[in-house]
Design a protein around this motif. Structure first.
Motif, PDB file in Angstrom:
ATOM      1  N   HIS A   1      31.168  43.438  38.189  1.00 52.11           N
ATOM      2  CA  HIS A   1      31.812  43.163  36.896  1.00 52.11           C
ATOM      3  C   HIS A   1      32.002  41.682  36.571  1.00 52.11           C
ATOM      4  O   HIS A   1      32.827  41.337  35.716  1.00 52.11           O
ATOM      5  CB  HIS A   1      33.144  43.906  36.767  1.00 52.11           C
ATOM      6  CG  HIS A   1      33.015  45.378  36.967  1.00 52.11           C
ATOM      7  ND1 HIS A   1      32.297  46.181  36.126  1.00 52.11           N
ATOM      8  CD2 HIS A   1      33.489  46.169  37.954  1.00 52.11           C
ATOM      9  CE1 HIS A   1      32.339  47.424  36.565  1.00 52.11           C
ATOM     10  NE2 HIS A   1      33.048  47.448  37.680  1.00 52.11           N
TER      11      HIS A   1
ATOM     12  N   HIS B   1      34.574  39.743  42.355  1.00 52.88           N
ATOM     13  CA  HIS B   1      34.679  40.755  41.301  1.00 52.88           C
ATOM     14  C   HIS B   1      35.490  40.333  40.078  1.00 52.88           C
ATOM     15  O   HIS B   1      36.463  39.600  40.166  1.00 52.88           O
ATOM     16  CB  HIS B   1      35.280  42.034  41.883  1.00 52.88           C
ATOM     17  CG  HIS B   1      36.689  41.823  42.359  1.00 52.88           C
ATOM     18  ND1 HIS B   1      37.786  42.066  41.568  1.00 52.88           N
ATOM     19  CD2 HIS B   1      37.173  41.365  43.542  1.00 52.88           C
ATOM     20  CE1 HIS B   1      38.886  41.779  42.232  1.00 52.88           C
ATOM     21  NE2 HIS B   1      38.542  41.351  43.443  1.00 52.88           N
ATOM     22  N   ASP B   2      35.041  40.821  38.938  1.00 57.46           N
ATOM     23  CA  ASP B   2      35.774  40.720  37.669  1.00 57.46           C
ATOM     24  C   ASP B   2      36.058  39.294  37.199  1.00 57.46           C
ATOM     25  O   ASP B   2      36.963  39.078  36.396  1.00 57.46           O
ATOM     26  CB  ASP B   2      37.092  41.504  37.745  1.00 57.46           C
ATOM     27  CG  ASP B   2      36.854  42.974  38.024  1.00 57.46           C
ATOM     28  OD1 ASP B   2      36.381  43.676  37.117  1.00 57.46           O
ATOM     29  OD2 ASP B   2      37.102  43.409  39.178  1.00 57.46           O
TER      30      ASP B   2
ATOM     31  N   PHE C   1      38.902  38.011  39.522  1.00 58.31           N
ATOM     32  CA  PHE C   1      39.702  37.873  38.306  1.00 58.31           C
ATOM     33  C   PHE C   1      39.909  36.427  37.859  1.00 58.31           C
ATOM     34  O   PHE C   1      40.861  36.135  37.141  1.00 58.31           O
ATOM     35  CB  PHE C   1      41.054  38.577  38.437  1.00 58.31           C
ATOM     36  CG  PHE C   1      40.933  40.069  38.602  1.00 58.31           C
ATOM     37  CD1 PHE C   1      40.587  40.871  37.535  1.00 58.31           C
ATOM     38  CD2 PHE C   1      41.153  40.653  39.843  1.00 58.31           C
ATOM     39  CE1 PHE C   1      40.458  42.237  37.689  1.00 58.31           C
ATOM     40  CE2 PHE C   1      41.033  42.026  40.003  1.00 58.31           C
ATOM     41  CZ  PHE C   1      40.686  42.819  38.930  1.00 58.31           C
TER      42      PHE C   1
END
Length: 172
Positions: A122, A139-140, A158
């Motif tokens: 992601h 991720h993200d 994040f």
């Protein structure tokens, strides 16, 4: 096989040309560089002209896609080049086969990913980004356009990184 032209002809441009040739990703058409004589060559790759010759070179079908091989010392210029040509010429992307790119990752136009990078699930990468060897993006995370990550950069999950950034070797 598609033909790739590279803007610039110094170290980064030559590294990209080597990566592309080694991985058999494109046929290299040549470099566009304002500081080299049209018709000369750099590392056996022809100089196709200067920056003002790029659009005509595309119209003359000298290449199919383009990528920017201008480094971190010229971030504004890199961005200006992308903005100048993005509507008229397709930008390629170059990803080394040893890099892990999760299937959920989105990668913008004109991005180069060197060997040994890991781009986790992601992650969103903007246009005209460069990831040198061994970068890890968890991720993200979101990497905005026109960013350069030096070797060994590690970004946690994040994270949201802005446009036009450069992170030096080993940044965590």
């Amino acid at each position: 096989m598609k033909r790739l032209a590279i803007i610039g002809s110094e170290d980064l441009a030559c590294q990209i040309a080597h990566l592309v040739t080694d991985q058999n990703l494109y046929q290299i058409s040549g470099f566009f560089d304002d500081f080299k004589l049209k018709g000369s060559s750099v590392k056996n790759t022809p100089i196709l002209g200067g920056i003002d010759d790029v659009k005509q070179g595309f119209k003359d079908q000298l290449f199919d896609e383009i990528i920017i091989g201008v480094g971190y010392k010229h971030m504004v210029f890199r961005n200006d080049l992308f903005e100048r040509f993005q509507m008229d010429i397709p930008f390629g992307s170059v990803i080394h086969s040893s890099s892990y790119i999760d299937k959920t990752v989105t990668i913008g136009k004109g991005t180069v990913i060197f060997p040994g990078c890991t781009i986790d699930m992601h992650v969103k990468i903007g246009n005209n980004c460069l990831f040198y060897n061994g970068c890890i993006i968890a991720h993200d995370s979101k990497i905005s356009s026109n960013s350069i990550f030096s070797p060994g950069v590690k970004i946690a999950g994040f994270c949201d990184l802005g446009k036009n950034i450069t992170l030096g070797i080993g940044t965590i």
